[in-house]
Design an enzyme around this catalytic site. Structure first.
Site, PDB file in Angstrom:
ATOM      1  N   ARG A   1       0.820  -1.218   0.000  1.00  0.00           N
ATOM      2  CA  ARG A   1       0.000   0.000   0.000  1.00  0.00           C
ATOM      3  C   ARG A   1       0.851   1.263   0.000  1.00  0.00           C
ATOM      4  NH1 ARG A   1      -5.080  -2.268   3.544  1.00  0.00           N
ATOM      5  NH2 ARG A   1      -6.320  -2.701   1.697  1.00  0.00           N
TER       6      ARG A   1
ATOM      7  N   LYS B   1     -19.164 -18.067  -0.997  1.00  0.00           N
ATOM      8  CA  LYS B   1     -20.611 -18.042  -0.783  1.00  0.00           C
ATOM      9  C   LYS B   1     -21.380 -17.230  -1.795  1.00  0.00           C
ATOM     10  CE  LYS B   1     -20.885 -18.228   4.236  1.00  0.00           C
ATOM     11  NZ  LYS B   1     -21.036 -17.189   5.284  1.00  0.00           N
TER      12      LYS B   1
ATOM     13  N   GLY C   1     -10.188  -9.596  -2.470  1.00  0.00           N
ATOM     14  CA  GLY C   1      -8.951  -9.822  -1.731  1.00  0.00           C
ATOM     15  C   GLY C   1      -8.328 -11.181  -1.991  1.00  0.00           C
TER      16      GLY C   1
ATOM     17  N   GLY D   1     -13.195  -4.758   0.087  1.00  0.00           N
ATOM     18  CA  GLY D   1     -14.596  -4.363   0.288  1.00  0.00           C
ATOM     19  C   GLY D   1     -15.038  -3.301  -0.707  1.00  0.00           C
TER      20      GLY D   1
HETATM   21  P1  ADP Z   1     -12.623 -12.709  -2.763  1.00  0.00           P
HETATM   22  O1  ADP Z   1     -11.896 -12.347  -1.489  1.00  0.00           O
HETATM   23  O2  ADP Z   1     -11.704 -12.734  -3.943  1.00  0.00           O
HETATM   24  O3  ADP Z   1     -13.846 -11.864  -2.969  1.00  0.00           O
HETATM   25  P2  ADP Z   1     -14.100 -14.823  -1.444  1.00  0.00           P
HETATM   26  O4  ADP Z   1     -13.690 -14.271  -0.128  1.00  0.00           O
HETATM   27  O5  ADP Z   1     -15.485 -14.696  -1.861  1.00  0.00           O
HETATM   28  O6  ADP Z   1     -13.123 -14.231  -2.610  1.00  0.00           O
HETATM   29  O7  ADP Z   1     -13.777 -16.396  -1.504  1.00  0.00           O
HETATM   30  C1  ADP Z   1     -12.509 -16.937  -1.285  1.00  0.00           C
HETATM   31  C2  ADP Z   1     -12.598 -18.301  -0.639  1.00  0.00           C
HETATM   32  O8  ADP Z   1     -13.449 -19.165  -1.346  1.00  0.00           O
HETATM   33  C3  ADP Z   1     -11.244 -18.982  -0.602  1.00  0.00           C
HETATM   34  O9  ADP Z   1     -10.811 -19.037   0.728  1.00  0.00           O
HETATM   35  C4  ADP Z   1     -11.506 -20.363  -1.197  1.00  0.00           C
HETATM   36  O10 ADP Z   1     -10.876 -21.393  -0.486  1.00  0.00           O
HETATM   37  C5  ADP Z   1     -13.008 -20.469  -1.086  1.00  0.00           C
HETATM   38  N1  ADP Z   1     -13.520 -21.487  -2.035  1.00  0.00           N
HETATM   39  C6  ADP Z   1     -13.377 -21.516  -3.368  1.00  0.00           C
HETATM   40  N2  ADP Z   1     -13.919 -22.634  -3.899  1.00  0.00           N
HETATM   41  C7  ADP Z   1     -14.415 -23.333  -2.864  1.00  0.00           C
HETATM   42  C8  ADP Z   1     -15.104 -24.607  -2.760  1.00  0.00           C
HETATM   43  N3  ADP Z   1     -15.358 -25.334  -3.827  1.00  0.00           N
HETATM   44  N4  ADP Z   1     -15.456 -25.003  -1.529  1.00  0.00           N
HETATM   45  C9  ADP Z   1     -15.204 -24.262  -0.446  1.00  0.00           C
HETATM   46  N5  ADP Z   1     -14.572 -23.061  -0.478  1.00  0.00           N
HETATM   47  C10 ADP Z   1     -14.182 -22.613  -1.675  1.00  0.00           C
HETATM   48 MG    MG Z   2     -12.364 -12.787   0.598  1.00  0.00          MG
END
Ligand code: ADP
Ligand code: MG
Length: 398
Positions: free
Chosen positions: A36, A203, A355, A378
């Site tokens: 950063r 999710k 992230g 975020g």
């Molecule tokens: P970002 O931070 O890029 O927005 P998220 O926080 O939504 O992404 O999701 C990241 C998490 O999703 C990771 O820790 C990864 O392990 C999890 N993930 C991805 N595919 C699966 C899966 N099939 N089952 C469980 N967790 C998963």
């Molecule tokens: Mg995340």
């Protein structure tokens, strides 16, 4: 709407308030990742080169009680910044008062000071985080021009962004904020097509608004990761022990209908019996997931299917890993798609927001192969949801 940037204003001899995002991770009192700081350098250097008098500030961590103060002081960040700039960064250990005001008055053209963590003002009634009007007005009174360059807090309405902007003549974007507006904002408002969105992560519930918004603007929405299984369930497949949000199955059905074929899911998945790094992996077509297995990654046919769509894209926005990339055995889908995106860099604008997605491509050493990796977790999510971000809205229009 095009926003004013530091290129559009006269900086020489001006007291330039610069809101940066120096909310760096700390480990045992040391800066464990200085990205950063590095990202903020172009704006700071530009202001100094143009003869501006730079007054820097940022938040760092959260301040709830007295004992949070010492461990969240920005003094070590000021020191590290000085090393990068090869310049003395005068650190003022307060957020208001005579010491700060005198230091600002003594500042000469091309000199820089940084004052203490803006969230020190949260100790007494959350003045910073609740955008106390008196505080924004006070900070604004210290300068002539306000440069907002903190994208990471652009989704928040704080005294140190919106509060100052409301009380000063001119508010412009720094280079970092400008980049986020140009790439993320540009992709959403006026994308070169085909525009492919890739969504993954854990999710559905975290990403509902992102899916809905991207369905409006993208030509194709590829879905993988943990969220895919709620969609598979909605399509009538048995998903074994895979991640499922039962209360979101109806929503997934609705989105599938609404999307009129824009949403694409995989044909196969990589499964495991247990959620851990050593668990044995199997390739399963989507209609053959055993009851005692869970989906951990997209499968080889899905990778090919996604790659064939990616290869013609002109704009790609990616949010959310496609599998449990933290376990190398289940990182192949995320890595292959990242690789496929680096291969279209010359013909397309490729953007990562989120992230964990950013962490994944950095871990693969592929980060150089993208047009833009957003610096805000975020904030980039809310931007992709189609929300107006107060930290961007408060910048003057051209
Ligand atoms: P970002 O931070 O890029 O927005 P998220 O926080 O939504 O992404 O999701 C990241 C998490 O999703 C990771 O820790 C990864 O392990 C999890 N993930 C991805 N595919 C699966 C899966 N099939 N089952 C469980 N967790 C998963
Ligand atoms: Mg995340």
């Amino acid at each position: 709407m095009a926003k004013m940037t530091i290129r559009d204003v006269e900086l020489k001899g001006k007291k330039v308030l610069i809101r940066v995002d120096f909310n760096v991770p700390l480990k045992d009192g040391e800066i464990s990742d200085e990205n950063r700081i590095v990202q903020a350098l172009p704006t700071i250097e530009y202001v100094l080169e143009k003869g501006g008098r730079a007054i820097l500030f940022s938040h760092l961590g959260r301040i709830k009680e007295e004992k949070d103060l010492a461990k969240n002081s920005l003094d070590i960040v000021a020191k590290r910044l000085g090393e990068h700039l090869n310049k003395d960064v005068k650190f003022i250990p307060v957020t208001r008062g005579k010491v700060l005001e005198d230091a600002v008055d003594e500042l000469k053209d091309g000199e820089i000071l940084m004052f203490e963590n803006t969230r020190f003002e949260d100790l007494d009634g959350k003045k910073e985080s609740k955008n106390n009007p008196e505080l924004g007005k006070y900070w604004a009174s210290l300068g002539d021009i306000f440069v907002n360059d903190a994208f990471g807090t652009a989704h928040r309405e704080h005294a140190s962004n919106v509060g100052i902007a409301n009380n000063i003549k001119q508010t412009v974007a720094g280079f970092l904020l400008e980049k986020e507006i140009n790439f993320i904002g540009g992709a959403l408002e006026n994308p070169e097509r085909p525009f492919v969105a890739i969504l993954g992560g854990a999710k559905v519930s975290d990403k509902i608004e992102v899916i809905k918004n991207l369905l409006k603007v993208a030509d194709k929405v590829l879905i993988g990761g943990g969220m895919a299984y709620t969609f598979f369930k909605a399509m009538g497949y048995e998903i074994g022990q895979s991640l499922l949000e039962t209360d979101k199955v109806d929503l997934a059905k609705e989105l599938l209908e609404l999307s009129q074929g824009k949403i694409l899911l995989g044909d196969d998945v990589i499964t495991a019996k247990e959620f851990n790094a050593e668990s044995e992996k199997n390739v399963r077509t989507i209609n053959q997931i055993p009851a005692d297995e869970m989906g951990m990654d997209i499968g080889p046919r899905t990778i090919q299917k996604f790659e064939s769509i990616i290869k013609d894209a002109k704009t790609v926005v990616w949010n959310g890993p496609l599998g449990v990339f933290e376990f190398p055995r289940f990182a192949e889908g995320t890595r292959s798609i990242a690789q496929a995106l680096t291969e279209i860099k010359d013909q397309a604008t490729t953007i990562i927001g989120g992230g964990d997605s950013a962490a994944a491509v950095i871990q693969f050493g592929l980060d150089e192969g993208f047009t833009h990796i957003s610096t805000g977790g975020g904030a980039s999510l809310e931007y992709l949801e189609g929300k107006l971000l107060p930290g961007i809205e408060c910048v003057d229009n051209k």
